[in-house]
Motif scaffolding. Structure first.
Motif, PDB file in Angstrom:
ATOM      1  N   ALA A  54     -55.302  -0.341 -43.266  1.00  0.00           N
ATOM      2  CA  ALA A  54     -55.989  -0.899 -42.099  1.00  0.00           C
ATOM      3  C   ALA A  54     -56.553  -2.286 -42.409  1.00  0.00           C
ATOM      4  CB  ALA A  54     -57.101   0.042 -41.647  1.00  0.00           C
ATOM      5  N   PHE A  55     -57.150  -2.437 -43.594  1.00  0.00           N
ATOM      6  CA  PHE A  55     -57.737  -3.732 -43.949  1.00  0.00           C
ATOM      7  C   PHE A  55     -56.654  -4.781 -44.217  1.00  0.00           C
ATOM      8  CE2 PHE A  55     -61.512  -1.087 -45.324  1.00  0.00           C
ATOM      9  CZ  PHE A  55     -62.320  -1.522 -44.279  1.00  0.00           C
ATOM     10  N   TRP A  56     -55.533  -4.374 -44.796  1.00  0.00           N
ATOM     11  CA  TRP A  56     -54.415  -5.309 -44.965  1.00  0.00           C
ATOM     12  C   TRP A  56     -53.932  -5.800 -43.599  1.00  0.00           C
ATOM     13  CZ3 TRP A  56     -48.791  -3.906 -44.645  1.00  0.00           C
ATOM     14  CH2 TRP A  56     -47.973  -5.016 -44.914  1.00  0.00           C
ATOM     15  N   SER A  57     -53.806  -4.901 -42.643  1.00  0.00           N
ATOM     16  CA  SER A  57     -53.395  -5.290 -41.296  1.00  0.00           C
ATOM     17  C   SER A  57     -54.432  -6.198 -40.643  1.00  0.00           C
ATOM     18  CB  SER A  57     -53.166  -4.053 -40.433  1.00  0.00           C
ATOM     19  OG  SER A  57     -52.082  -3.293 -40.926  1.00  0.00           O
ATOM     20  N   LEU A  58     -55.709  -5.946 -40.925  1.00  0.00           N
ATOM     21  CA  LEU A  58     -56.763  -6.808 -40.389  1.00  0.00           C
ATOM     22  C   LEU A  58     -56.616  -8.233 -40.919  1.00  0.00           C
ATOM     23  CD1 LEU A  58     -59.363  -7.181 -38.770  1.00  0.00           C
ATOM     24  CD2 LEU A  58     -60.641  -6.424 -40.791  1.00  0.00           C
ATOM     25  N   ALA A  59     -56.278  -8.369 -42.206  1.00  0.00           N
ATOM     26  CA  ALA A  59     -56.046  -9.700 -42.775  1.00  0.00           C
ATOM     27  C   ALA A  59     -54.902 -10.405 -42.053  1.00  0.00           C
ATOM     28  CB  ALA A  59     -55.741  -9.585 -44.268  1.00  0.00           C
ATOM     29  N   ILE A  60     -53.854  -9.657 -41.730  1.00  0.00           N
ATOM     30  CA  ILE A  60     -52.725 -10.224 -40.983  1.00  0.00           C
ATOM     31  C   ILE A  60     -53.169 -10.626 -39.583  1.00  0.00           C
ATOM     32  CG2 ILE A  60     -50.420  -9.744 -40.051  1.00  0.00           C
ATOM     33  CD1 ILE A  60     -50.085  -7.700 -42.345  1.00  0.00           C
ATOM     34  N   GLY A  61     -54.064  -9.843 -39.001  1.00  0.00           N
ATOM     35  CA  GLY A  61     -54.556 -10.150 -37.666  1.00  0.00           C
ATOM     36  C   GLY A  61     -55.389 -11.407 -37.612  1.00  0.00           C
ATOM     37  N   ILE A  62     -55.996 -11.796 -38.736  1.00  0.00           N
ATOM     38  CA  ILE A  62     -56.787 -13.026 -38.783  1.00  0.00           C
ATOM     39  C   ILE A  62     -55.885 -14.221 -39.049  1.00  0.00           C
ATOM     40  CG2 ILE A  62     -58.675 -14.224 -39.948  1.00  0.00           C
ATOM     41  CD1 ILE A  62     -59.800 -11.440 -40.638  1.00  0.00           C
ATOM     42  N   LYS A  63     -55.027 -14.112 -40.029  1.00  0.00           N
ATOM     43  CA  LYS A  63     -54.015 -15.132 -40.343  1.00  0.00           C
ATOM     44  C   LYS A  63     -52.727 -14.387 -40.657  1.00  0.00           C
ATOM     45  CE  LYS A  63     -56.458 -19.088 -40.596  1.00  0.00           C
ATOM     46  NZ  LYS A  63     -56.117 -20.378 -39.994  1.00  0.00           N
ATOM     47  N   ILE A  64     -51.658 -14.707 -40.005  1.00  0.00           N
ATOM     48  CA  ILE A  64     -50.419 -13.940 -40.133  1.00  0.00           C
ATOM     49  C   ILE A  64     -49.870 -13.975 -41.558  1.00  0.00           C
ATOM     50  CG2 ILE A  64     -48.035 -13.751 -39.284  1.00  0.00           C
ATOM     51  CD1 ILE A  64     -49.003 -14.886 -36.642  1.00  0.00           C
ATOM     52  N   LEU A  65     -50.247 -14.974 -42.330  1.00  0.00           N
ATOM     53  CA  LEU A  65     -49.687 -15.189 -43.660  1.00  0.00           C
ATOM     54  C   LEU A  65     -49.736 -13.971 -44.586  1.00  0.00           C
ATOM     55  CD1 LEU A  65     -48.352 -17.200 -45.550  1.00  0.00           C
ATOM     56  CD2 LEU A  65     -50.634 -18.017 -46.204  1.00  0.00           C
ATOM     57  N   PRO A  66     -50.815 -13.148 -44.605  1.00  0.00           N
ATOM     58  CA  PRO A  66     -50.820 -11.974 -45.505  1.00  0.00           C
ATOM     59  C   PRO A  66     -49.688 -10.994 -45.277  1.00  0.00           C
ATOM     60  CG  PRO A  66     -53.052 -12.473 -44.786  1.00  0.00           C
ATOM     61  CD  PRO A  66     -52.140 -13.354 -43.977  1.00  0.00           C
ATOM     62  N   LEU A  67     -48.931 -11.158 -44.199  1.00  0.00           N
ATOM     63  CA  LEU A  67     -47.755 -10.315 -43.985  1.00  0.00           C
ATOM     64  C   LEU A  67     -46.760 -10.471 -45.129  1.00  0.00           C
ATOM     65  CD1 LEU A  67     -46.335  -8.368 -41.988  1.00  0.00           C
ATOM     66  CD2 LEU A  67     -45.294 -10.388 -40.932  1.00  0.00           C
ATOM     67  N   MET A  68     -46.777 -11.638 -45.793  1.00  0.00           N
ATOM     68  CA  MET A  68     -45.844 -11.883 -46.896  1.00  0.00           C
ATOM     69  C   MET A  68     -46.142 -10.986 -48.100  1.00  0.00           C
ATOM     70  SD  MET A  68     -47.155 -15.408 -48.688  1.00  0.00           S
ATOM     71  CE  MET A  68     -48.782 -15.541 -49.417  1.00  0.00           C
ATOM     72  N   LEU A  69     -47.288 -10.317 -48.111  1.00  0.00           N
ATOM     73  CA  LEU A  69     -47.628  -9.429 -49.216  1.00  0.00           C
ATOM     74  C   LEU A  69     -46.943  -8.070 -49.085  1.00  0.00           C
ATOM     75  CD1 LEU A  69     -51.462 -10.208 -49.401  1.00  0.00           C
ATOM     76  CD2 LEU A  69     -49.592 -11.309 -50.659  1.00  0.00           C
ATOM     77  N   GLY A  70     -46.235  -7.854 -47.984  1.00  0.00           N
ATOM     78  CA  GLY A  70     -45.540  -6.595 -47.770  1.00  0.00           C
ATOM     79  C   GLY A  70     -44.576  -6.210 -48.885  1.00  0.00           C
ATOM     80  N   PRO A  71     -43.723  -7.151 -49.375  1.00  0.00           N
ATOM     81  CA  PRO A  71     -42.809  -6.781 -50.462  1.00  0.00           C
ATOM     82  C   PRO A  71     -43.512  -6.235 -51.695  1.00  0.00           C
ATOM     83  CG  PRO A  71     -42.101  -8.838 -49.476  1.00  0.00           C
ATOM     84  CD  PRO A  71     -43.424  -8.493 -48.842  1.00  0.00           C
ATOM     85  N   SER A  72     -44.693  -6.773 -52.018  1.00  0.00           N
ATOM     86  CA  SER A  72     -45.416  -6.281 -53.200  1.00  0.00           C
ATOM     87  C   SER A  72     -45.849  -4.835 -53.007  1.00  0.00           C
ATOM     88  CB  SER A  72     -46.636  -7.162 -53.480  1.00  0.00           C
ATOM     89  OG  SER A  72     -47.586  -7.069 -52.429  1.00  0.00           O
ATOM     90  N   LEU A  73     -46.139  -4.448 -51.764  1.00  0.00           N
ATOM     91  CA  LEU A  73     -46.526  -3.063 -51.489  1.00  0.00           C
ATOM     92  C   LEU A  73     -45.310  -2.145 -51.523  1.00  0.00           C
ATOM     93  CD1 LEU A  73     -48.993  -3.867 -48.594  1.00  0.00           C
ATOM     94  CD2 LEU A  73     -49.598  -3.144 -50.902  1.00  0.00           C
ATOM     95  N   LEU A  74     -44.191  -2.640 -50.993  1.00  0.00           N
ATOM     96  CA  LEU A  74     -42.959  -1.849 -51.041  1.00  0.00           C
ATOM     97  C   LEU A  74     -42.439  -1.710 -52.465  1.00  0.00           C
ATOM     98  CD1 LEU A  74     -41.119  -3.271 -47.906  1.00  0.00           C
ATOM     99  CD2 LEU A  74     -41.957  -0.934 -48.203  1.00  0.00           C
ATOM    100  N   SER A 131     -38.035 -14.900 -53.562  1.00  0.00           N
ATOM    101  CA  SER A 131     -38.914 -14.893 -54.736  1.00  0.00           C
ATOM    102  C   SER A 131     -39.958 -13.781 -54.645  1.00  0.00           C
ATOM    103  CB  SER A 131     -39.616 -16.248 -54.878  1.00  0.00           C
ATOM    104  OG  SER A 131     -38.678 -17.299 -55.038  1.00  0.00           O
ATOM    105  N   LEU A 132     -40.484 -13.560 -53.449  1.00  0.00           N
ATOM    106  CA  LEU A 132     -41.484 -12.504 -53.272  1.00  0.00           C
ATOM    107  C   LEU A 132     -40.866 -11.125 -53.488  1.00  0.00           C
ATOM    108  CD1 LEU A 132     -43.479 -13.815 -50.173  1.00  0.00           C
ATOM    109  CD2 LEU A 132     -44.015 -14.084 -52.596  1.00  0.00           C
ATOM    110  N   VAL A 133     -39.636 -10.944 -53.007  1.00  0.00           N
ATOM    111  CA  VAL A 133     -38.951  -9.665 -53.213  1.00  0.00           C
ATOM    112  C   VAL A 133     -38.684  -9.444 -54.696  1.00  0.00           C
ATOM    113  CG1 VAL A 133     -36.816  -8.389 -52.788  1.00  0.00           C
ATOM    114  CG2 VAL A 133     -37.929  -9.630 -50.914  1.00  0.00           C
ATOM    115  N   TYR A 134     -38.227 -10.498 -55.390  1.00  0.00           N
ATOM    116  CA  TYR A 134     -37.963 -10.387 -56.832  1.00  0.00           C
ATOM    117  C   TYR A 134     -39.263 -10.092 -57.595  1.00  0.00           C
ATOM    118  CZ  TYR A 134     -36.926 -11.698 -61.631  1.00  0.00           C
ATOM    119  OH  TYR A 134     -36.813 -11.694 -63.002  1.00  0.00           O
ATOM    120  N   LEU A 135     -40.342 -10.770 -57.212  1.00  0.00           N
ATOM    121  CA  LEU A 135     -41.631 -10.552 -57.879  1.00  0.00           C
ATOM    122  C   LEU A 135     -42.083  -9.107 -57.723  1.00  0.00           C
ATOM    123  CD1 LEU A 135     -44.186 -11.758 -59.281  1.00  0.00           C
ATOM    124  CD2 LEU A 135     -45.058 -12.229 -56.979  1.00  0.00           C
ATOM    125  N   ALA A 136     -41.935  -8.579 -56.513  1.00  0.00           N
ATOM    126  CA  ALA A 136     -42.336  -7.195 -56.270  1.00  0.00           C
ATOM    127  C   ALA A 136     -41.504  -6.225 -57.099  1.00  0.00           C
ATOM    128  CB  ALA A 136     -42.197  -6.870 -54.779  1.00  0.00           C
TER     129      ALA A 136
END
Length: 406
Positions: free
Chosen positions: A191-211, A294-299
């Motif tokens: 929920a808090f990760w989604s809230l960060a996306i709701g403030i600035k869309i950029l945190p959506l890029m952290l999705g690969p690290s979670l997957l 790069s984000l996918v490879y990092l994850a």
């Protein structure tokens, strides 16, 4: 003073003195006007439209003024005259619009009151960041002294409290997500990760690290909660098709503007040499694809299993994004810097110093960027990155606080 205080402080110092000292520095700016950014005008403009029950995504300010002359006030006219993007649709997500609306209520048709209202809201977010960092660092091997590096950082104070940028709230939401993970509350973390996306869309890029982490990849409650919160936050865009205007603004922003870039500027010069013109349209698409890959490879490479390892991967994700982007405003660095304090990485801290050189462009009418200042800024960053690499600070294998799903 910042460096001196960091050196003389120790873990036995009373944290209340840290807290009150940094808070006092923020309240010094409470009545000041932002001088290095006029984004506040768009914030208050959007908030005023929301308070008038109008959709800030439906029309550009230029179109609104042309078609709503009977609704225009002296307050809106002033905001329109100092606004930097009157020809663009709003680029701020609905969660931001809620904050802008609160600013509009506090403004009561007075710009200074609106600025003070927004500033108080941002200071409350900063208080949250302090306590979250303190809590997360207290139980780590790093020690809670590192909270000073954020709380007294000049860039953080000037850009969040002074210039009214919302990256501090993004950082607060991301730290809340990590704090929830520390408590093994994956639903709240999502929920808090989604809230960060709701403030600035950029945190959506952290999705690969979670997957990339088995802890999150297998957690249905994390993804279901994240999805439901995102739907709730962005539903206002879906009801009347406003999402198309928001995406158009993002696309124009990504394909038209340039500021304080590093890799992009080097590639742009190569493009001038080969093509004879600015190849920004091609470069931004290519760099966006490279960033995603790069984000996918990092994850896949890191596969974080602890909340502190996840903080490290998030920091590197932001770092990759910032290095490859054509626009790097100083305040963009703040979430990455705050997250880096939960790791051994030092390069983001050095960048909060060297990025100050980018303000040189504000000292002339055409915002001309002197290449020597860019070399100085990114030379310091490059040396800090080399130092982090040689010290092994990009490896997050020393963490012991694992996440267990309840």
């Amino acid at each position: 003073m910042y460096i001196f205080y960091r050196l003389v402080s120790n873990s036995k110092s009373k944290f209340w003195w840290w807290f009150l000292g940094g808070l006092a520095l923020r309240f010094v700016l409470i009545f000041s006007f932002p001088t290095w950014s006029d984004d506040y005008a768009r914030f208050l403009w959007d908030g005023e439209l929301v308070s008038m029950s109008q959709n800030p995504y439906k029309e550009t300010p230029e179109n609104w003024v042309a078609e709503n002359s009977e609704s225009k006030t002296a307050y809106l006219d002033h905001l329109f005259r100092v606004m930097n993007s009157p020809a663009y649709y709003s680029v701020y997500p609905p969660s931001n619009q809620l904050i802008f609306w609160l600013g509009s209520i506090g403004a009561n048709q007075d710009i200074k009151q609106g600025i003070i209202t927004l500033r108080i809201l941002l200071i409350l977010g900063e208080i949250g960041v302090f306590w979250l960092l303190f809590s997360l660092l207290r139980d780590s091997h790093l020690g809670n002294k590192s909270v000073i590096l954020y709380w007294f950082n000049p860039l953080v104070i000037l850009e969040i409290t002074g210039n009214l940028h919302f990256e501090g709230l993004v950082l607060a939401a991301l730290l809340l997500s990590l704090w929830a993970l520390k408590q093994s509350k994956l639903a709240a973390s999502g929920a808090f990760w989604s809230l960060a996306i709701g403030i600035k869309i950029l945190p959506l890029m952290l999705g690969p690290s979670l997957l990339g982490s088995s802890v999150f990849r297998k957690s249905k409650v994390f993804w279901v909660t994240s999805g439901l919160v995102l739907i709730a936050l962005f539903s206002p865009l879906i009801w009347d098709g406003s999402w198309a205007n928001l995406l158009e603004s993002i696309r124009l922003y990504q394909g038209k503007f340039e500021f304080n870039a590093s890799i992009y500027y080097l590639l742009r010069e190569v493009g001038f040499w080969i093509k004879g013109y600015n190849t920004i349209a091609v470069l931004t698409k290519g760099l966006s694809m490279l960033t995603f890959a790069s984000l996918v490879y990092l994850a896949w490479k890191k596969q974080p299993k602890t909340y502190s390892q996840l903080a490290g991967v998030w920091t590197l994700s932001y770092l990759i994004y910032l290095i490859l982007q054509p626009v790097v405003h100083p305040w963009y660095i703040i979430p990455a810097f705050g997250l880096s304090l939960l790791t051994k990485m030092k390069s983001l801290g050095f960048w909060t110093f060297s990025v100050i050189f980018s303000y040189q462009a504000y000292g002339n009418p055409n915002n001309y960027e002197n290449p020597w200042f860019l070399f100085l800024e990114y030379g310091i960053v490059a040396l800090a990155l080399i130092w982090d690499y040689k010290e092994g600070n990009f490896n997050f294998r020393t963490d012991t606080l694992a996440i267990h799903e309840k």
